[in-house]
Design an enzyme around this catalytic site. Structure first.
Site, PDB file in Angstrom:
ATOM      1  CB  THR A 341      -0.932   0.039   1.222  1.00  0.00           C
ATOM      2  OG1 THR A 341      -0.167   0.347   2.396  1.00  0.00           O
ATOM      3  CG2 THR A 341      -1.656  -1.279   1.412  1.00  0.00           C
ATOM      4  CB  CYS A 342       0.180   4.639  -1.090  1.00  0.00           C
ATOM      5  SG  CYS A 342       0.144   4.035  -2.787  1.00  0.00           S
ATOM      6  CB  ILE A 343      -0.327   3.210   4.537  1.00  0.00           C
ATOM      7  CG1 ILE A 343      -1.732   3.293   3.944  1.00  0.00           C
ATOM      8  CG2 ILE A 343      -0.318   3.720   5.969  1.00  0.00           C
ATOM      9  CD1 ILE A 343      -2.305   4.677   3.877  1.00  0.00           C
TER      10      ILE A 343
END
Length: 411
Positions: A341-343
């Site tokens: 993810t982009c977290i």
């Protein structure tokens, strides 16, 4: 394919060609072992005990059906889970309906079908009064979910405050309604240490002595039991491990002390979820890239923290690096595992020892509790669940895809 699928890179790689680069693996034998062990330990200390599996913990239909085959009850907390019990073929006489937000339609269906309904609030009773007045049906079995205030430092937002006016009002309503049969008491708190179950048992028995002229049909002490876990995981989580025997002995001894001389012993119901399913599910993902950020080595994988942790916080769950034997390794390193993810905080593990390379696999264990049911469709859909069947791998949940995620959206 056999139960050793997760032991070596070649077998995992073969499975991934069919399933994709990430999947869950369910261990049916371990689940059955957990079930029989828990039931057996409780039966050693108390002669009447039933297990009601907590659907919300992992409502994979195959697992729910397995519990039914083993003789267990279904503990559901929503209209969706009530329908799931019906779809997998559970006799509704073996269903317990908990939850703080029961719809009228689900209570109507449950009452008609003979479900044991645990009353959480006055609205539950008001709805049942209307249902009973409008339709012809057998007596509805109900129990109170009891709130005793703080127990061993923990409080709960659920159930009737047994010292409050609403509880007394509920008692009066039920005593006057011949269609509502009060058959038991239920109590669940977030505490997991065995000693707290003694307090629960004492309080439930004391209340039962106050409101029942004879022992109730059921005493339900809820769930919250610890699962089997490695000692290092328990240390990381800051908990003292407890066995099924620890819980069974404390609860059983208290109930025998109060009811041992009675001919009509109450049936003890326990509602495990995590205790049965946590250590039966593994998550497999593949290393897709590696990089250094300063001196820190990061392996990016085809999974995310959301696949293994319902709270998106890692306790460094047990993980094994399964290496492609064709890749030569120089030395053991220390690395972090980052998700797709982009977290920024999406790290599945920190400070893992090994030398990860693209194409290797990571196998996470103890991920069966709340992972499947709470994984959001964030960035990528969820992955398949498989198990070892008679003729190789058997898919018990298909991987989700674009159409599954966006079917209900308007384009």
């Amino acid at each position: 394919m056999n139960d050793n699928i997760l032991d070596n890179w070649n077998s995992i790689s073969c499975a991934s060609q069919e399933l994709g680069d990430a999947f869950y693996f369910f261990d049916e034998a371990r689940f059955c072992s957990n079930y029989h062990e828990m039931l057996g330990e409780f039966a050693r200390f108390y002669p009447r005990v039933e297990i009601a599996y907590s659907y919300k913990t992992n409502y994979t239909p195959y697992i729910c059906k397995l519990v039914d085959r083993l003789g267990g009850r279904a503990e559901v907390v929503s209209e969706m889970e009530l329908e799931l019990a019906r779809r997998v073929g559970v006799d509704f006489g073996k269903v317990i309906y908990n939850g703080p937000c029961k719809s009228y339609s689900s209570l109507d269906a449950a009452a008609r079908a003979g479900v044991l309904i645990n009353l959480d609030n006055l609205e539950d009773i008001k709805k049942l009064e209307i249902i009973c007045a409008q339709t012809e049906m057998p007596t509805v079995q109900v129990a109170f979910r009891c709130n005793f205030g703080e127990i061993d430092g923990q409080s709960s937002r659920f159930g009737f405050d047994v010292g409050g006016e609403e509880f007394e009002k509920a008692l009066k309503i039920i005593s006057k309604n011949k269609r509502l049969d009060l058959v038991g008491l239920h109590c669940h708190y977030p505490n997991r240490q065995p000693s707290t179950y003694k307090t629960r048992a004492l309080k439930v028995v004391a209340l039962a002595n106050r409101i029942f002229s004879n022992p109730p049909k059921f005493i339900n002490l809820g769930g919250g039991f610890m699962s089997h876990m490695p000692a290092d995981l328990a240390n990381k989580m800051g908990v003292v491990p407890a066995s099924f025997c620890d819980y069974a002995q404390i609860i059983g001894n208290e109930l025998i002390r109060h009811y041992g001389d009675k001919d009509d012993l109450p049936t003890l119901i326990v509602e495990p979820g995590t205790a049965l399913v946590a250590d039966t599910l593994n998550f497999v993902c593949q290393v897709t890239s590696t990089r250094y950020v300063g001196e820190r080595l990061i392996a990016v994988v085809s999974g995310s923290i959301f696949n293994i942790s319902p709270t998106a916080r890692s306790s460094n769950l047990p993980v094994t690096l399964v290496c492609n034997p064709q890749n030569l390794r120089d030395s053991e390193l220390v690395f972090d595992v980052a998700g797709y993810t982009c977290i920024e905080s999406d790290f599945l593990s920190r400070n893992v020892r090994g030398n990860p390379m693209v194409g290797d696999f990571l196998v996470y264990s103890n991920v069966g509790s709340y992972s499947v049911v709470m994984k959001p469709p964030f960035i990528l859909p969820s992955v398949p669940i498989v198990m070892c069947g008679k003729n190789g791998l058997e898919v018990i949940k298909q991987g989700e895809d674009f159409d599954y995620i966006f079917e209900k959206f308007k384009f």
